[in-house]
Design a protein around this motif. Structure first.
Motif, mmCIF file in Angstrom:
data_model
loop_
_atom_site.group_PDB
_atom_site.id
_atom_site.type_symbol
_atom_site.label_atom_id
_atom_site.label_comp_id
_atom_site.label_asym_id
_atom_site.label_seq_id
_atom_site.Cartn_x
_atom_site.Cartn_y
_atom_site.Cartn_z
ATOM 1 N N ARG A 82 20.927 54.245 -6.902
ATOM 2 C CA ARG A 82 20.366 54.324 -5.547
ATOM 3 C C ARG A 82 21.271 55.109 -4.599
ATOM 4 N N ALA A 83 22.564 55.118 -4.877
ATOM 5 C CA ALA A 83 23.522 55.829 -4.018
ATOM 6 C C ALA A 83 23.777 57.252 -4.520
ATOM 7 N N ARG A 84 22.996 57.722 -5.487
ATOM 8 C CA ARG A 84 23.270 59.007 -6.124
ATOM 9 C C ARG A 84 23.283 60.177 -5.150
ATOM 10 N N VAL A 85 22.600 60.070 -4.044
ATOM 11 C CA VAL A 85 22.614 61.127 -3.034
ATOM 12 C C VAL A 85 24.035 61.351 -2.525
ATOM 13 N N GLU A 86 24.811 60.259 -2.452
ATOM 14 C CA GLU A 86 26.185 60.353 -1.945
ATOM 15 C C GLU A 86 27.116 61.035 -2.957
ATOM 16 N N LEU A 87 26.705 61.118 -4.219
ATOM 17 C CA LEU A 87 27.574 61.670 -5.249
ATOM 18 C C LEU A 87 27.790 63.164 -5.100
ATOM 19 N N VAL A 88 26.978 63.837 -4.316
ATOM 20 C CA VAL A 88 27.152 65.270 -4.134
ATOM 21 C C VAL A 88 28.087 65.574 -2.970
ATOM 22 N N GLY A 89 28.461 64.559 -2.235
ATOM 23 C CA GLY A 89 29.331 64.759 -1.079
ATOM 24 C C GLY A 89 30.740 65.121 -1.496
ATOM 25 N N PRO A 90 31.495 65.700 -0.555
ATOM 26 C CA PRO A 90 32.872 66.052 -0.869
ATOM 27 C C PRO A 90 33.695 64.817 -1.222
ATOM 28 N N ARG A 91 34.434 64.932 -2.278
ATOM 29 C CA ARG A 91 35.359 63.878 -2.734
ATOM 30 C C ARG A 91 34.663 62.581 -3.131
ATOM 31 N N SER A 92 33.383 62.627 -3.431
ATOM 32 C CA SER A 92 32.658 61.403 -3.764
ATOM 33 C C SER A 92 33.169 60.766 -5.049
ATOM 34 N N GLY A 93 33.651 61.577 -5.989
ATOM 35 C CA GLY A 93 34.210 61.025 -7.225
ATOM 36 C C GLY A 93 35.436 60.175 -6.951
ATOM 37 N N LEU A 96 34.246 56.884 -5.394
ATOM 38 C CA LEU A 96 33.734 55.975 -6.423
ATOM 39 C C LEU A 96 34.872 55.396 -7.258
ATOM 40 N N ALA A 97 35.808 56.250 -7.685
ATOM 41 C CA ALA A 97 36.936 55.763 -8.494
ATOM 42 C C ALA A 97 37.761 54.748 -7.718
ATOM 43 N N GLY A 98 38.025 55.031 -6.456
ATOM 44 C CA GLY A 98 38.794 54.093 -5.635
ATOM 45 C C GLY A 98 38.081 52.763 -5.473
ATOM 46 N N ALA A 99 36.764 52.831 -5.250
ATOM 47 C CA ALA A 99 35.992 51.594 -5.102
ATOM 48 C C ALA A 99 35.990 50.791 -6.403
ATOM 49 N N MET A 100 35.913 51.489 -7.546
ATOM 50 C CA MET A 100 35.931 50.783 -8.829
ATOM 51 C C MET A 100 37.288 50.137 -9.086
ATOM 52 N N ILE A 101 38.355 50.850 -8.767
ATOM 53 C CA ILE A 101 39.697 50.275 -8.930
ATOM 54 C C ILE A 101 39.855 49.068 -8.011
ATOM 55 N N GLY A 102 39.392 49.197 -6.778
ATOM 56 C CA GLY A 102 39.443 48.066 -5.849
ATOM 57 C C GLY A 102 38.608 46.890 -6.340
ATOM 58 N N GLY A 103 37.444 47.186 -6.912
ATOM 59 C CA GLY A 103 36.591 46.122 -7.460
ATOM 60 C C GLY A 103 37.253 45.411 -8.629
ATOM 61 N N ALA A 104 37.947 46.161 -9.483
ATOM 62 C CA ALA A 104 38.679 45.530 -10.594
ATOM 63 C C ALA A 104 39.787 44.628 -10.054
ATOM 64 N N GLY A 105 40.442 45.085 -8.998
ATOM 65 C CA GLY A 105 41.468 44.247 -8.366
ATOM 66 C C GLY A 105 40.876 42.994 -7.756
ATOM 67 N N LEU A 106 39.714 43.146 -7.126
ATOM 68 C CA LEU A 106 39.021 41.984 -6.554
ATOM 69 C C LEU A 106 38.672 40.983 -7.650
ATOM 70 N N TRP A 151 43.248 52.659 -0.697
ATOM 71 C CA TRP A 151 43.927 53.892 -0.311
ATOM 72 C C TRP A 151 43.149 55.107 -0.811
ATOM 73 N N LEU A 152 42.667 55.074 -2.052
ATOM 74 C CA LEU A 152 41.915 56.211 -2.594
ATOM 75 C C LEU A 152 40.624 56.451 -1.815
ATOM 76 N N VAL A 153 39.898 55.382 -1.505
ATOM 77 C CA VAL A 153 38.659 55.527 -0.735
ATOM 78 C C VAL A 153 38.978 56.098 0.638
ATOM 79 N N ARG A 154 39.983 55.539 1.272
ATOM 80 C CA ARG A 154 40.359 55.975 2.623
ATOM 81 C C ARG A 154 40.808 57.434 2.628
ATOM 82 N N ALA A 155 41.650 57.806 1.662
ATOM 83 C CA ALA A 155 42.152 59.182 1.593
ATOM 84 C C ALA A 155 41.015 60.163 1.317
ATOM 85 N N ALA A 156 40.124 59.811 0.403
ATOM 86 C CA ALA A 156 39.006 60.701 0.080
ATOM 87 C C ALA A 156 38.056 60.832 1.258
ATOM 88 N N THR A 157 37.797 59.746 1.949
ATOM 89 C CA THR A 157 36.896 59.771 3.103
ATOM 90 C C THR A 157 37.516 60.592 4.226
#
Length: 164
Positions: A82-93, A96-106, A151-157
């Motif tokens: 559903r969020a695939r539209v956001e995947l074309v944005g700059p630094r979206s990878g 996503l990677a930062g959010a996944m790492i954060g989710g694993a930490g959570l 940090w990865l999400v923040r830096a990419a954003t």
């Protein structure tokens, strides 16, 4: 003149990444700690020896834990679709990677607090005299992964906003 920035559209992508990270954290825990290293099973901290020592029951509990991780993975994939539209944005990878790492930490933080400390149904290591240092290291890994992910999400954003 103050520069206007575009609204942050990463919310759906970050939420999908966190749910996928929770799933991957669960799979990592179950596969590495339960199966490969065999440090514990879901119920090896239960006081009742009939439960604690029943490998069939513990294997079932481990399997149900994997089912829950699988369901989280499916939900995360649906959210990512559903969020695939956001995947074309700059630094979206990186987002996503930062959010996944954060989710694993959570996952590590919640699972470590709930199962290891509050419920006591198992500890990271059941084959050591004092499992507390291992449990604390598991909790610390959760905090560290969450910080790296944030940090990865923040830096990419921030970088994506600067590129606009």
């Amino acid at each position: 003149m103050q520069r206007q920035t575009a609204p942050n559209r990463n919310g759906p992508l970050v939420r999908a990444g966190v749910v996928l990270g929770l799933s991957f954290g669960g799979f990592f825990d179950g596969i590495v700690f339960h199966q490969v290293l065999q440090w514990h099973h879901m119920l090896t901290g239960v006081a009742d020896a009939a439960v604690r020592d029943d490998i069939t029951l513990n294997t079932l509990a481990d399997g149900l834990f994997h089912v829950a991780s699988y369901v989280l993975g499916l939900i995360g994939l649906l959210m990512l679709w559903r969020a695939r539209v956001e995947l074309v944005g700059p630094r979206s990878g990186r987002v996503l990677a930062g959010a996944m790492i954060g989710g694993a930490g959570l996952f590590n933080l919640v699972e470590g607090l709930v199962n290891h400390q509050l419920l006591g149904i198992h500890h990271l290591r059941t084959d050591v005299a004092n499992p507390l240092p291992w449990d604390m290291a598991f909790l610390a890994s959760g905090v560290l992964l969450m910080a790296v992910g944030w940090w990865l999400v923040r830096a990419a954003t921030s970088a994506a906003s600067a590129e606009r």
